[in-house]
Motif scaffolding. Sequence first.
Motif, PDB file in Angstrom:
ATOM      1  N   TYR A  65       0.955  -1.442   0.281  1.00 13.14           N
ATOM      2  CA  TYR A  65      -0.310   0.337  -0.311  1.00 13.14           C
ATOM      3  C   TYR A  65       0.693   1.331  -0.138  1.00 13.14           C
ATOM      4  CZ  TYR A  65      -3.549  -3.141   1.862  1.00 13.14           C
ATOM      5  OH  TYR A  65      -4.456  -4.279   2.281  1.00 13.14           O
ATOM      6  N   GLY A  66       0.957   2.168  -0.718  1.00 15.03           N
ATOM      7  CA  GLY A  66       1.436   3.537  -1.391  1.00 15.03           C
ATOM      8  C   GLY A  66       0.832   4.430   0.393  1.00 15.03           C
ATOM      9  N   PRO A  67       1.371   5.176   0.630  1.00 10.35           N
ATOM     10  CA  PRO A  67       0.851   6.763   1.055  1.00 10.35           C
ATOM     11  C   PRO A  67      -0.611   6.495   1.243  1.00 10.35           C
ATOM     12  CG  PRO A  67       2.414   7.058   1.185  1.00 10.35           C
ATOM     13  CD  PRO A  67       2.416   6.038   0.163  1.00 10.35           C
ATOM     14  N   GLY A  68      -1.767   6.293   1.451  1.00 14.04           N
ATOM     15  CA  GLY A  68      -3.407   6.704   2.147  1.00 14.04           C
ATOM     16  C   GLY A  68      -3.943   5.973   0.810  1.00 14.04           C
ATOM     17  N   GLU A  69      -3.603   4.907   0.119  1.00 13.89           N
ATOM     18  CA  GLU A  69      -3.995   3.917  -0.568  1.00 13.89           C
ATOM     19  C   GLU A  69      -4.908   2.659  -0.294  1.00 13.89           C
ATOM     20  OE1 GLU A  69      -1.150   4.364  -4.610  1.00 13.89           O
ATOM     21  OE2 GLU A  69      -0.692   2.452  -3.209  1.00 13.89           O
ATOM     22  N   GLY A  70      -5.662   2.109  -0.387  1.00  6.81           N
ATOM     23  CA  GLY A  70      -6.085   0.961  -0.107  1.00  6.81           C
ATOM     24  C   GLY A  70      -6.740   0.264  -1.273  1.00  6.81           C
ATOM     25  N   MET A 112     -12.277 -15.494   8.168  1.00  6.65           N
ATOM     26  CA  MET A 112     -12.595 -16.694   7.774  1.00  6.65           C
ATOM     27  C   MET A 112     -13.588 -16.797   6.050  1.00  6.65           C
ATOM     28  SD  MET A 112     -12.150 -18.755  11.014  1.00  6.65           S
ATOM     29  CE  MET A 112     -10.855 -17.463  10.803  1.00  6.65           C
ATOM     30  N   PRO A 113     -13.235 -18.429   5.620  1.00 10.85           N
ATOM     31  CA  PRO A 113     -13.787 -18.483   4.740  1.00 10.85           C
ATOM     32  C   PRO A 113     -14.806 -16.943   3.967  1.00 10.85           C
ATOM     33  CG  PRO A 113     -13.378 -20.321   5.656  1.00 10.85           C
ATOM     34  CD  PRO A 113     -13.567 -19.572   6.524  1.00 10.85           C
ATOM     35  N   GLY A 114     -15.179 -16.633   3.208  1.00 18.29           N
ATOM     36  CA  GLY A 114     -15.629 -15.786   2.842  1.00 18.29           C
ATOM     37  C   GLY A 114     -16.530 -14.336   3.476  1.00 18.29           C
ATOM     38  N   ASP A 115     -15.640 -14.245   4.225  1.00 19.32           N
ATOM     39  CA  ASP A 115     -15.332 -13.014   5.364  1.00 19.32           C
ATOM     40  C   ASP A 115     -15.204 -12.098   3.875  1.00 19.32           C
ATOM     41  OD1 ASP A 115     -15.601 -13.334   7.815  1.00 19.32           O
ATOM     42  OD2 ASP A 115     -13.129 -13.424   8.004  1.00 19.32           O
ATOM     43  N   ARG A 116     -16.351 -10.628   4.212  1.00 18.59           N
ATOM     44  CA  ARG A 116     -16.505  -9.207   3.398  1.00 18.59           C
ATOM     45  C   ARG A 116     -15.183  -9.007   4.289  1.00 18.59           C
ATOM     46  NH1 ARG A 116     -21.043 -10.041   5.102  1.00 18.59           N
ATOM     47  NH2 ARG A 116     -20.989  -8.113   5.839  1.00 18.59           N
ATOM     48  N   HIS A 117     -14.795  -7.679   3.133  1.00 19.23           N
ATOM     49  CA  HIS A 117     -13.678  -6.408   4.179  1.00 19.23           C
ATOM     50  C   HIS A 117     -14.563  -4.813   3.053  1.00 19.23           C
ATOM     51  CE1 HIS A 117      -9.753  -8.047   4.815  1.00 19.23           C
ATOM     52  NE2 HIS A 117     -10.051  -9.018   4.409  1.00 19.23           N
ATOM     53  N   SER A 118     -15.282  -4.477   4.314  1.00 20.61           N
ATOM     54  CA  SER A 118     -15.900  -2.957   3.509  1.00 20.61           C
ATOM     55  C   SER A 118     -14.010  -2.100   3.313  1.00 20.61           C
ATOM     56  CB  SER A 118     -16.390  -2.406   4.383  1.00 20.61           C
ATOM     57  OG  SER A 118     -16.742  -2.494   5.951  1.00 20.61           O
ATOM     58  N   VAL A 119     -13.280  -2.391   4.423  1.00 21.33           N
ATOM     59  CA  VAL A 119     -12.419  -1.369   4.494  1.00 21.33           C
ATOM     60  C   VAL A 119     -11.304  -1.922   4.622  1.00 21.33           C
ATOM     61  CG1 VAL A 119     -11.405   0.419   5.803  1.00 21.33           C
ATOM     62  CG2 VAL A 119     -13.167   0.385   6.020  1.00 21.33           C
ATOM     63  N   ASP A 120     -10.158  -1.790   3.114  1.00 27.28           N
ATOM     64  CA  ASP A 120      -8.630  -2.568   3.523  1.00 27.28           C
ATOM     65  C   ASP A 120      -7.866  -1.337   3.099  1.00 27.28           C
ATOM     66  OD1 ASP A 120      -6.550  -4.277   3.494  1.00 27.28           O
ATOM     67  OD2 ASP A 120      -7.335  -4.842   1.396  1.00 27.28           O
ATOM     68  N   GLU A 121      -7.229  -1.307   3.749  1.00 22.00           N
ATOM     69  CA  GLU A 121      -6.074   0.307   3.217  1.00 22.00           C
ATOM     70  C   GLU A 121      -4.972   0.635   4.351  1.00 22.00           C
ATOM     71  OE1 GLU A 121      -9.679   3.199   3.756  1.00 22.00           O
ATOM     72  OE2 GLU A 121      -9.076   3.725   5.781  1.00 22.00           O
ATOM     73  N   ASN A 122      -4.156   1.107   3.782  1.00 19.04           N
ATOM     74  CA  ASN A 122      -3.263   2.002   4.459  1.00 19.04           C
ATOM     75  C   ASN A 122      -3.441   2.781   5.713  1.00 19.04           C
ATOM     76  OD1 ASN A 122      -0.824   3.249   5.481  1.00 19.04           O
ATOM     77  ND2 ASN A 122       0.177   3.298   3.107  1.00 19.04           N
ATOM     78  N   ALA A 123      -3.270   2.723   7.015  1.00 13.46           N
ATOM     79  CA  ALA A 123      -3.379   3.285   8.018  1.00 13.46           C
ATOM     80  C   ALA A 123      -2.381   5.013   8.311  1.00 13.46           C
ATOM     81  CB  ALA A 123      -3.921   3.217   9.816  1.00 13.46           C
TER      82      ALA A 123
END
Length: 150
Positions: A65-70, A112-123
């Motif tokens: 992840y670059g700065p601020g990327e997700g 776990m299997p099938g989990d959903r990500h609503s947020v996935d980003e560089n903090a």
Amino acid sequence: MKPIRSSKPGGLPRCIYAFVVCPLIAAVGVGSGIADDKGAKATVVYDHVLPNVPGKSMKGILVEYGPGEGSPAHIHPKSAFTYATVLEGAVRTSVNDGPAVVYKAGQNFAEMPGDRHSVDENASKTEPAKLLAVFVVNTDEKELLTPLKK
């Protein structure tokens, strides 16, 4: 971010590849033909059939992840158990509409299997971050990330 496709390594015996080459790649980092011009860059660093678990493979994905990327909201395959370790920086994630959690370098988490990500980003908005995601997934599974429709 494009869907992540796995591939099979060639050349070296699998155990040598897994235990020598992959940690080196994860430590140094590599460019990726998988990544979009924007957002997190994902690179398949290993893909191995598990000889004692018929139909399953272990696949390692280095996410940079670059700065601020997700990455956009997404799901992983229903067959996938995922164990992720933050290698550098800090990563913010939210799974199954739960609260966002920040994991720092050296910390890890399971999905776990099938989990959903609503947020996935560089903090961080100023520093890069890296994460190694290890999937145990059906061997024939090629799409490891599917963006969710808005």
